[in-house]
Design a protein around this motif. Structure first.
Motif, PDB file in Angstrom:
ATOM      1  N   LEU A  46     -27.550 -20.368  62.844  1.00  0.00           N
ATOM      2  CA  LEU A  46     -26.846 -19.486  63.775  1.00  0.00           C
ATOM      3  C   LEU A  46     -27.602 -18.181  63.979  1.00  0.00           C
ATOM      4  O   LEU A  46     -28.110 -17.590  63.026  1.00  0.00           O
ATOM      5  CB  LEU A  46     -25.447 -19.153  63.251  1.00  0.00           C
ATOM      6  N   ASP A  53     -32.533 -15.586  54.264  1.00  0.00           N
ATOM      7  CA  ASP A  53     -32.087 -16.023  55.593  1.00  0.00           C
ATOM      8  C   ASP A  53     -33.314 -16.310  56.436  1.00  0.00           C
ATOM      9  O   ASP A  53     -34.362 -15.684  56.258  1.00  0.00           O
ATOM     10  CB  ASP A  53     -31.200 -14.970  56.281  1.00  0.00           C
ATOM     11  N   ILE A  54     -33.138 -17.240  57.343  1.00  0.00           N
ATOM     12  CA  ILE A  54     -34.267 -17.647  58.181  1.00  0.00           C
ATOM     13  C   ILE A  54     -34.555 -16.616  59.274  1.00  0.00           C
ATOM     14  O   ILE A  54     -35.661 -16.561  59.789  1.00  0.00           O
ATOM     15  CB  ILE A  54     -33.976 -19.049  58.771  1.00  0.00           C
ATOM     16  N   LEU A  94     -29.000 -26.499  62.942  1.00  0.00           N
ATOM     17  CA  LEU A  94     -28.950 -25.235  63.683  1.00  0.00           C
ATOM     18  C   LEU A  94     -28.753 -24.051  62.736  1.00  0.00           C
ATOM     19  O   LEU A  94     -27.840 -24.059  61.904  1.00  0.00           O
ATOM     20  CB  LEU A  94     -27.778 -25.288  64.675  1.00  0.00           C
ATOM     21  N   SER A 127     -31.476 -10.721  60.419  1.00  0.00           N
ATOM     22  CA  SER A 127     -30.358 -10.773  59.478  1.00  0.00           C
ATOM     23  C   SER A 127     -30.766 -10.174  58.138  1.00  0.00           C
ATOM     24  O   SER A 127     -30.015  -9.421  57.521  1.00  0.00           O
ATOM     25  CB  SER A 127     -29.875 -12.228  59.280  1.00  0.00           C
ATOM     26  N   ARG A 155     -11.564 -17.910  54.779  1.00  0.00           N
ATOM     27  CA  ARG A 155     -12.864 -18.386  54.292  1.00  0.00           C
ATOM     28  C   ARG A 155     -13.558 -17.314  53.462  1.00  0.00           C
ATOM     29  O   ARG A 155     -13.982 -17.538  52.329  1.00  0.00           O
ATOM     30  CB  ARG A 155     -13.741 -18.761  55.498  1.00  0.00           C
ATOM     31  N   TYR A 157     -28.290 -16.744  47.113  1.00  0.00           N
ATOM     32  CA  TYR A 157     -27.421 -16.801  48.291  1.00  0.00           C
ATOM     33  C   TYR A 157     -28.283 -17.176  49.498  1.00  0.00           C
ATOM     34  O   TYR A 157     -29.048 -16.360  50.005  1.00  0.00           O
ATOM     35  CB  TYR A 157     -26.767 -15.430  48.469  1.00  0.00           C
ATOM     36  N   GLY A 188     -26.987 -14.157  56.325  1.00  0.00           N
ATOM     37  CA  GLY A 188     -26.510 -13.537  57.560  1.00  0.00           C
ATOM     38  C   GLY A 188     -26.709 -12.024  57.533  1.00  0.00           C
ATOM     39  O   GLY A 188     -27.185 -11.458  56.538  1.00  0.00           O
ATOM     40  N   ILE A 233     -22.138 -11.067  53.570  1.00  0.00           N
ATOM     41  CA  ILE A 233     -20.726 -10.776  53.320  1.00  0.00           C
ATOM     42  C   ILE A 233     -20.177 -11.473  52.068  1.00  0.00           C
ATOM     43  O   ILE A 233     -19.181 -11.021  51.494  1.00  0.00           O
ATOM     44  CB  ILE A 233     -19.864 -11.150  54.557  1.00  0.00           C
ATOM     45  N   PRO A 283     -27.235 -26.852  58.550  1.00  0.00           N
ATOM     46  CA  PRO A 283     -27.987 -27.585  57.500  1.00  0.00           C
ATOM     47  C   PRO A 283     -27.428 -27.534  56.075  1.00  0.00           C
ATOM     48  O   PRO A 283     -28.185 -27.661  55.118  1.00  0.00           O
ATOM     49  CB  PRO A 283     -29.351 -26.916  57.564  1.00  0.00           C
ATOM     50  N   VAL A 336     -23.745 -22.531  55.203  1.00  0.00           N
ATOM     51  CA  VAL A 336     -24.478 -22.761  56.452  1.00  0.00           C
ATOM     52  C   VAL A 336     -23.897 -24.045  57.034  1.00  0.00           C
ATOM     53  O   VAL A 336     -24.593 -25.038  57.192  1.00  0.00           O
ATOM     54  CB  VAL A 336     -26.009 -22.849  56.236  1.00  0.00           C
TER      55      VAL A 336
HETATM   56  C1  LIG Z   1     -22.770 -19.721  59.250  1.00  0.00           C
HETATM   57  S1  LIG Z   1     -23.812 -18.295  59.070  1.00  0.00           S
HETATM   58  C2  LIG Z   1     -23.088 -17.606  57.612  1.00  0.00           C
HETATM   59  C3  LIG Z   1     -23.484 -16.203  57.332  1.00  0.00           C
HETATM   60  C4  LIG Z   1     -22.911 -15.642  56.019  1.00  0.00           C
HETATM   61  N1  LIG Z   1     -23.428 -16.361  54.870  1.00  0.00           N
HETATM   62  C5  LIG Z   1     -21.419 -15.729  55.969  1.00  0.00           C
HETATM   63  O1  LIG Z   1     -20.910 -16.468  55.131  1.00  0.00           O
HETATM   64  O2  LIG Z   1     -20.750 -15.090  56.783  1.00  0.00           O
HETATM   65  C6  LIG Z   1     -25.262 -19.117  58.456  1.00  0.00           C
HETATM   66  C7  LIG Z   1     -26.460 -18.219  58.178  1.00  0.00           C
HETATM   67  O3  LIG Z   1     -27.436 -19.033  57.551  1.00  0.00           O
HETATM   68  C8  LIG Z   1     -28.702 -18.823  58.136  1.00  0.00           C
HETATM   69  N2  LIG Z   1     -29.420 -20.105  58.003  1.00  0.00           N
HETATM   70  C9  LIG Z   1     -29.133 -21.269  58.635  1.00  0.00           C
HETATM   71  N3  LIG Z   1     -29.995 -22.207  58.265  1.00  0.00           N
HETATM   72  C10 LIG Z   1     -30.832 -21.636  57.381  1.00  0.00           C
HETATM   73  C11 LIG Z   1     -31.941 -22.119  56.637  1.00  0.00           C
HETATM   74  N4  LIG Z   1     -32.349 -23.378  56.739  1.00  0.00           N
HETATM   75  N5  LIG Z   1     -32.572 -21.261  55.815  1.00  0.00           N
HETATM   76  C12 LIG Z   1     -32.169 -19.970  55.707  1.00  0.00           C
HETATM   77  N6  LIG Z   1     -31.138 -19.467  56.401  1.00  0.00           N
HETATM   78  C13 LIG Z   1     -30.472 -20.290  57.224  1.00  0.00           C
HETATM   79  C14 LIG Z   1     -28.436 -18.400  59.544  1.00  0.00           C
HETATM   80  O4  LIG Z   1     -29.522 -17.652  60.042  1.00  0.00           O
HETATM   81  C15 LIG Z   1     -27.143 -17.602  59.387  1.00  0.00           C
HETATM   82  O5  LIG Z   1     -27.416 -16.260  59.112  1.00  0.00           O
END
Ligand SMILES: C[S@@+](CC[C@H](N)C(=O)[O-])C[C@H]1O[C@@H](n2cnc3c(N)ncnc32)[C@H](O)[C@@H]1O
Length: 344
Positions: free
Chosen positions: A68, A138-139, A66, A143, A82, A110, A114, A118, A195, A186
């Motif tokens: 987010l 980011d996907i 997933l 974001s 965190r 990175y 998101g 951050i 993932p 993530v």
């Molecule tokens: C848990 S959030 C963390 C956001 C930020 N890095 C933080 O630490 O606050 C995970 C982020 O990773 C992105 N993400 C999840 N799987 C991904 C993938 N396979 N490739 C790129 N981005 C991904 C989501 O869209 C989301 O913005």
């Protein structure tokens, strides 16, 4: 911090970052500073966290877990300990790498930045572009667009090599940006659902000599009383501590050695560890999984310090009886997670 004008007060932001990075201040005391920093970032994205029309409530299901949705990803920033530990750990990793390659910036990839990036923006403010250069991925396009707005508003474009909308499990090494550090968060507790494992496994194959942030995520099997755990809460999880928990052993470890050991593993499952259940305390005790994160060196996140380290009940607990050996595996795919693969 007053935010009535269009131009952000960069000096005030840098003061906040200096405090957040000051290892003499316990991270849990920095909730106000982290909150203030996030408020400014929210302001810089024009408060535009209402991007959701095409998302399900939680996010996008990808082939490796997933992702987010942007608004959910934004809330991760508020997870104070965190955020502080990741920033301090990454800052230290950058300093370590910089002492090896002082003639150029340290390159940080990175993945999953998101909407606020951050774990990078505060470091861009604190370090010069000669010291650290970032590629952000980011996907979710929303974001990436938000992170771009923040970086532009703060005049940090020099610190950014590239920023891409893509699935990080498909990222291919750019010859002009061989990453020194892979930074990715993530994940959820117990490395379930999101993932992290697939992303790290793929990126480390692209940059085998890069440092990993987090350096290690360890999942332990612990027998504990859920009533005490969930109602007493917020205690430290030292193996063998005097808190009534019975530590059985680690069931899965994600670090560079583990990833390299999976090099020839194909298919949907990764090997986990085996644990012998010797003690079987009374019925109040249930098998639980505790997550411990070593962000980098001394920067660690223990049980209850973050949403990422909240203990979870072990599924399939009915398979457990005294004096059995439990063999754990990790399931890859769109719903990743740890499970008991065999009982002897
Ligand atoms: C848990 S959030 C963390 C956001 C930020 N890095 C933080 O630490 O606050 C995970 C982020 O990773 C992105 N993400 C999840 N799987 C991904 C993938 N396979 N490739 C790129 N981005 C991904 C989501 O869209 C989301 O913005």
């Amino acid at each position: 911090m007053a935010q009535n004008s269009q131009a952000p007060d960069t000096g005030a932001l840098i003061s906040l970052v200096e405090k957040i990075l000051d290892s003499a201040i316990p991270p849990h005391l920095l909730q106000v500073e982290v909150g203030e920093f996030i408020t400014v970032l929210g302001f810089l994205t024009n408060g535009n966290l209402e991007w959701l029309p095409d998302f399900s409530a939680e996010g996008s299901v990808t082939a490796s877990g997933l992702a987010l949705a942007p608004d959910m990803a934004a809330t991760c920033a508020d997870d104070t300990i965190r955020t502080v530990m990741f920033l301090r750990g990454t800052r230290t990793a950058i300093a370590d790498k910089h002492s090896e390659v002082s003639d150029r910036p340290v390159r940080i990839l990175y993945a999953g930045c998101g909407p606020y990036a951050i774990l990078a923006v505060p470091l861009m403010l604190a370090l010069s572009a000669e010291v650290a250069s970032f590629t952000l991925v980011d996907i979710h396009p929303e974001s990436v667009a938000s992170a771009e707005r923040i970086i532009t508003a703060l005049n940090l474009t020099d610190a950014v090599f590239d920023i891409k909308v893509m699935d990080a499990t498909g990222y291919l090494a750019d010859p002009d940006f061989p990453a020194d550090i892979i930074l990715t968060e993530v994940m959820q507790a117990c490395l379930q659902t999101e993932p992290q494992v697939a992303v790290i496994r793929h990126l480390l194959s692209q940059f085998p000599s890069a440092l990993l942030i987090p350096q290690e995520v360890r999942i332990d099997l612990v027998f504990a009383d859920p009533a005490v755990e969930y109602f007493a809460g917020h205690r430290s999880a030292q193996p063998g501590s005097q808190d009534g928990r019975i530590y059985s052993g680690s069931v899965f470890v994600l670090n560079r050695e583990a990833v390299f050991s999976w090099k020839n593993v194909s298919g949907s499952y990764l090997p986990g560890l085996s644990v012998e259940v010797n003690h079987f305390p009374d019925d109040r005790y249930q098998p639980m999984l505790f997550t411990d994160i070593c962000v980098y060196q001394q920067y660690r996140i223990g049980a209850y310090e973050s949403g990422l380290t909240c203990p979870r009940m072990l599924e399939s607990a009915e398979k457990i009886s005294p004096r059995v050996q439990l063999h754990f595996q990790y399931r890859l795919g769109d719903n990743p997670g740890i499970f008991i693969a065999a009982v002897e």
